[in-house]
Every structure is written in structure tokens, then in C-alpha cells.
Design a protein around this motif. Structure first.
Motif, short mmCIF file in Angstrom:
data_model
loop_
_atom_site.label_atom_id
_atom_site.label_comp_id
_atom_site.label_asym_id
_atom_site.label_seq_id
_atom_site.Cartn_x
_atom_site.Cartn_y
_atom_site.Cartn_z
N LEU A 1 0.83 -1.21 0.00
CA LEU A 1 0.00 0.00 0.00
C LEU A 1 0.86 1.26 0.00
CD1 LEU A 1 -2.85 -0.89 2.54
CD2 LEU A 1 -3.08 -0.52 0.08
N ALA A 2 1.91 1.24 0.77
CA ALA A 2 2.78 2.42 0.86
C ALA A 2 3.50 2.69 -0.45
CB ALA A 2 3.78 2.25 2.00
N LYS A 3 3.83 1.64 -1.20
CA LYS A 3 4.47 1.83 -2.50
C LYS A 3 3.47 2.33 -3.53
CE LYS A 3 8.19 -1.49 -1.94
NZ LYS A 3 8.76 -2.77 -2.39
N LYS A 4 2.24 1.80 -3.46
CA LYS A 4 1.22 2.14 -4.44
C LYS A 4 0.68 3.55 -4.22
CE LYS A 4 -3.33 0.64 -6.02
NZ LYS A 4 -4.41 -0.30 -5.79
N SER A 5 0.34 3.87 -2.99
CA SER A 5 -0.25 5.18 -2.68
C SER A 5 0.14 5.59 -1.26
CB SER A 5 -1.76 5.15 -2.84
OG SER A 5 -2.31 4.03 -2.17
N PRO A 6 1.37 6.07 -1.09
CA PRO A 6 1.90 6.36 0.24
C PRO A 6 1.15 7.45 1.00
CG PRO A 6 3.38 7.18 -1.45
CD PRO A 6 2.32 6.38 -2.15
N ASN A 7 0.54 8.39 0.31
CA ASN A 7 -0.10 9.51 1.00
C ASN A 7 -1.59 9.31 1.26
OD1 ASN A 7 2.30 10.99 1.15
ND2 ASN A 7 2.03 11.68 -0.95
N ASP A 8 -2.15 8.17 0.82
CA ASP A 8 -3.55 7.88 1.09
C ASP A 8 -3.71 7.49 2.55
OD1 ASP A 8 -4.17 8.37 -1.52
OD2 ASP A 8 -4.61 6.27 -2.04
#
Length: 79
Positions: free
Chosen positions: A27-34
Motif C-alpha cells: 500500500l505504501a508503495k502504491k499510494s503512500p499519501n492515502d
């Protein structure tokens, strides 16, 4: 470790932490700021609370941190 239940709880905690790490790493690689959704945050906090019960005293990694605040949803990269 005081008894076999403590050992089992530690083994369970290790598996849970490994699973959370793998999922949150993606998740952090895909969308870290979500923001992390509330369901996953509750799972993370439950595992952290279990770890805090096992890792006491000088074994606790961060003296001033227990769990994430539900009111201020952390981002994927925060977790």
C-alpha cells in the motif's frame, strides 16, 4: 517468557506483524499519501496492542507510542 501461552502469543504476534508489514508495504508503495481505512487501522492497532502486552519494559520499541489515533487517520506510509 513466563509460560507456553506467552510463547504462543509471541509466535502469533510475529505472524501477524509479518502479514501487516507485507500488506502495508504494498500500500505504501502504491499510494503512500492515502489515509489508511478505519478497518485496517483497527487491525493494526489490535496487533500493536498485543505487542505492547508482550514487549514490556526495555523490550518495548518506543516508550511514548502505543497505537495510532483513530481520529487522525495515518497515511499508508506512516503505518
Amino acid at each position: 517468557m513466563k509460560n507456553e501461552d506467552d510463547v504462543r502469543n509471541l509466535e502469533k504476534l510475529i505472524v501477524q506483524l509479518q502479514g501487516l508489514h507485507a500488506e502495508l508495504n504494498l500500500l505504501a508503495k502504491k499510494s503512500p499519501n492515502d489515509g489508511l481505512n478505519l478497518f485496517k487501522l483497527n487491525l493494526v492497532n489490535k496487533v500493536l496492542a498485543g505487542g505492547n502486552e508482550i514487549l514490556t519494559g526495555h523490550y518495548k520499541p518506543f516508550e511514548d507510542f502505543d497505537v495510532f489515533d483513530k481520529d487522525a487517520l495515518p497515511t499508508n506510509s506512516d503505518v
